[in-house]
Design a protein around this motif. Structure first.
Motif, mmCIF file in Angstrom:
data_model
loop_
_atom_site.group_PDB
_atom_site.id
_atom_site.type_symbol
_atom_site.label_atom_id
_atom_site.label_comp_id
_atom_site.label_asym_id
_atom_site.label_seq_id
_atom_site.Cartn_x
_atom_site.Cartn_y
_atom_site.Cartn_z
ATOM 1 N N ASP A 1 0.814 -1.220 0.000
ATOM 2 C CA ASP A 1 0.000 0.000 0.000
ATOM 3 C C ASP A 1 0.843 1.264 0.000
ATOM 4 O OD1 ASP A 1 -2.366 -1.385 -0.051
ATOM 5 O OD2 ASP A 1 -2.691 -1.285 2.113
ATOM 6 N N GLY A 2 2.174 1.122 0.064
ATOM 7 C CA GLY A 2 3.056 2.280 -0.037
ATOM 8 C C GLY A 2 3.681 2.741 1.263
ATOM 9 N N ALA A 3 3.492 2.009 2.355
ATOM 10 C CA ALA A 3 4.100 2.398 3.629
ATOM 11 C C ALA A 3 5.601 2.138 3.586
ATOM 12 C CB ALA A 3 3.471 1.617 4.779
ATOM 13 N N SER A 4 6.366 2.959 4.295
ATOM 14 C CA SER A 4 7.812 2.743 4.365
ATOM 15 C C SER A 4 8.090 1.461 5.153
ATOM 16 C CB SER A 4 8.494 3.924 5.053
ATOM 17 O OG SER A 4 8.165 3.955 6.433
ATOM 18 N N LYS A 5 9.293 0.937 5.033
ATOM 19 C CA LYS A 5 9.663 -0.270 5.763
ATOM 20 C C LYS A 5 9.517 -0.053 7.267
ATOM 21 C CE LYS A 5 12.985 -1.884 2.337
ATOM 22 N NZ LYS A 5 14.405 -2.138 2.074
ATOM 23 N N GLU A 6 9.969 1.101 7.723
ATOM 24 C CA GLU A 6 9.917 1.427 9.149
ATOM 25 C C GLU A 6 8.471 1.473 9.648
ATOM 26 O OE1 GLU A 6 11.032 5.216 12.033
ATOM 27 O OE2 GLU A 6 11.851 5.118 10.018
ATOM 28 N N LYS A 7 7.621 2.159 8.920
ATOM 29 C CA LYS A 7 6.225 2.299 9.322
ATOM 30 C C LYS A 7 5.500 0.953 9.279
ATOM 31 C CE LYS A 7 2.000 4.860 8.303
ATOM 32 N NZ LYS A 7 1.410 5.897 7.459
ATOM 33 N N ALA A 8 5.728 0.178 8.223
ATOM 34 C CA ALA A 8 5.088 -1.130 8.095
ATOM 35 C C ALA A 8 5.504 -2.052 9.230
ATOM 36 C CB ALA A 8 5.420 -1.747 6.748
ATOM 37 N N ALA A 9 6.785 -2.045 9.586
ATOM 38 C CA ALA A 9 7.277 -2.881 10.684
ATOM 39 C C ALA A 9 6.664 -2.435 12.008
ATOM 40 C CB ALA A 9 8.794 -2.818 10.753
ATOM 41 N N ARG A 10 6.622 -1.138 12.236
ATOM 42 C CA ARG A 10 6.072 -0.607 13.484
ATOM 43 C C ARG A 10 4.599 -0.994 13.651
ATOM 44 N NH1 ARG A 10 7.472 4.382 12.668
ATOM 45 N NH2 ARG A 10 5.476 5.063 11.879
ATOM 46 N N ILE A 11 3.816 -0.831 12.593
ATOM 47 C CA ILE A 11 2.392 -1.140 12.661
ATOM 48 C C ILE A 11 2.159 -2.642 12.802
ATOM 49 C CG2 ILE A 11 0.221 -1.121 11.361
ATOM 50 C CD1 ILE A 11 1.171 1.579 10.155
ATOM 51 N N SER A 12 2.869 -3.450 12.011
ATOM 52 C CA SER A 12 2.652 -4.895 12.075
ATOM 53 C C SER A 12 3.076 -5.466 13.429
ATOM 54 C CB SER A 12 3.366 -5.616 10.934
ATOM 55 O OG SER A 12 4.759 -5.498 11.054
ATOM 56 N N ASN A 13 4.148 -4.950 14.011
ATOM 57 C CA ASN A 13 4.579 -5.421 15.322
ATOM 58 C C ASN A 13 3.612 -4.981 16.415
ATOM 59 O OD1 ASN A 13 6.731 -6.682 14.145
ATOM 60 N ND2 ASN A 13 8.223 -5.132 14.719
ATOM 61 N N ALA A 14 3.080 -3.782 16.306
ATOM 62 C CA ALA A 14 2.088 -3.316 17.284
ATOM 63 C C ALA A 14 0.813 -4.146 17.182
ATOM 64 C CB ALA A 14 1.788 -1.839 17.069
ATOM 65 N N ALA A 15 0.415 -4.470 15.963
ATOM 66 C CA ALA A 15 -0.789 -5.275 15.761
ATOM 67 C C ALA A 15 -0.596 -6.673 16.336
ATOM 68 C CB ALA A 15 -1.128 -5.357 14.276
ATOM 69 N N ALA A 16 0.589 -7.231 16.188
ATOM 70 C CA ALA A 16 0.861 -8.558 16.732
ATOM 71 C C ALA A 16 0.842 -8.533 18.262
ATOM 72 C CB ALA A 16 2.199 -9.069 16.227
ATOM 73 N N ALA A 17 1.308 -7.451 18.843
ATOM 74 C CA ALA A 17 1.380 -7.354 20.309
ATOM 75 C C ALA A 17 0.033 -7.006 20.946
ATOM 76 C CB ALA A 17 2.423 -6.308 20.707
ATOM 77 N N ARG B 1 -5.038 -6.283 16.120
ATOM 78 C CA ARG B 1 -5.278 -5.349 15.016
ATOM 79 C C ARG B 1 -6.351 -4.320 15.343
ATOM 80 N NH1 ARG B 1 -4.612 -8.389 9.223
ATOM 81 N NH2 ARG B 1 -2.557 -9.222 9.612
ATOM 82 N N LYS B 2 -7.358 -4.703 16.115
ATOM 83 C CA LYS B 2 -8.426 -3.758 16.458
ATOM 84 C C LYS B 2 -7.881 -2.560 17.232
ATOM 85 C CE LYS B 2 -13.004 -5.651 16.818
ATOM 86 N NZ LYS B 2 -14.025 -6.152 17.716
ATOM 87 N N ASP B 3 -7.051 -2.828 18.243
ATOM 88 C CA ASP B 3 -6.512 -1.744 19.073
ATOM 89 C C ASP B 3 -5.601 -0.824 18.285
ATOM 90 O OD1 ASP B 3 -7.860 -2.531 21.321
ATOM 91 O OD2 ASP B 3 -6.181 -3.661 22.168
ATOM 92 N N VAL B 4 -4.798 -1.381 17.411
ATOM 93 C CA VAL B 4 -3.878 -0.578 16.608
ATOM 94 C C VAL B 4 -4.663 0.292 15.630
ATOM 95 C CG1 VAL B 4 -2.050 -0.662 14.880
ATOM 96 C CG2 VAL B 4 -1.961 -2.168 16.855
ATOM 97 N N GLY B 5 -5.702 -0.245 15.037
ATOM 98 C CA GLY B 5 -6.520 0.507 14.086
ATOM 99 C C GLY B 5 -7.257 1.659 14.723
#
Length: 88
Positions: A21-37, A40-44
């Motif tokens: 979707d165009g997110a930077s590597k840093e942003k994608a990693a940050r969001i995916s790791n937060a969602a895993a922890a 996904r509902k809370d991160v969204g």
């Protein structure tokens, strides 16, 4: 040869979706790791406070590129700075 996976990415499927979707590597990693922890509902629900880069001034864009340690931004136009920030 098998593709190397980054062991620090906790939700690789979400990471790849965000990168597509165009997110930077840093942003994608940050969001995916937060969602895993936290799930996904809370991160969204959290949302962001930063405005769209198109609304930023050139000076603010240059300051942000400097903050991130990007090089070669001093002679760039606004659109080029935005591209640098989105693709770092």
């Amino acid at each position: 040869m098998p593709e190397k996976k980054n062991p620090s990415i906790k939700d690789p499927e979400l990471y790849e979706e965000l990168r597509d979707d165009g997110a930077s590597k840093e942003k994608a990693a940050r969001i995916s790791n937060a969602a895993a922890a936290r799930g996904r509902k809370d991160v969204g629900r959290k949302g962001g406070k930063s405005g769209d880069y198109d609304d930023w001034t050139v000076d603010k864009l240059k300051a942000r590129t400097k903050e991130l340690g990007l090089k070669g931004y001093s002679g760039k136009k606004k659109s080029e700075l935005i591209s640098m920030l989105r693709n770092h």
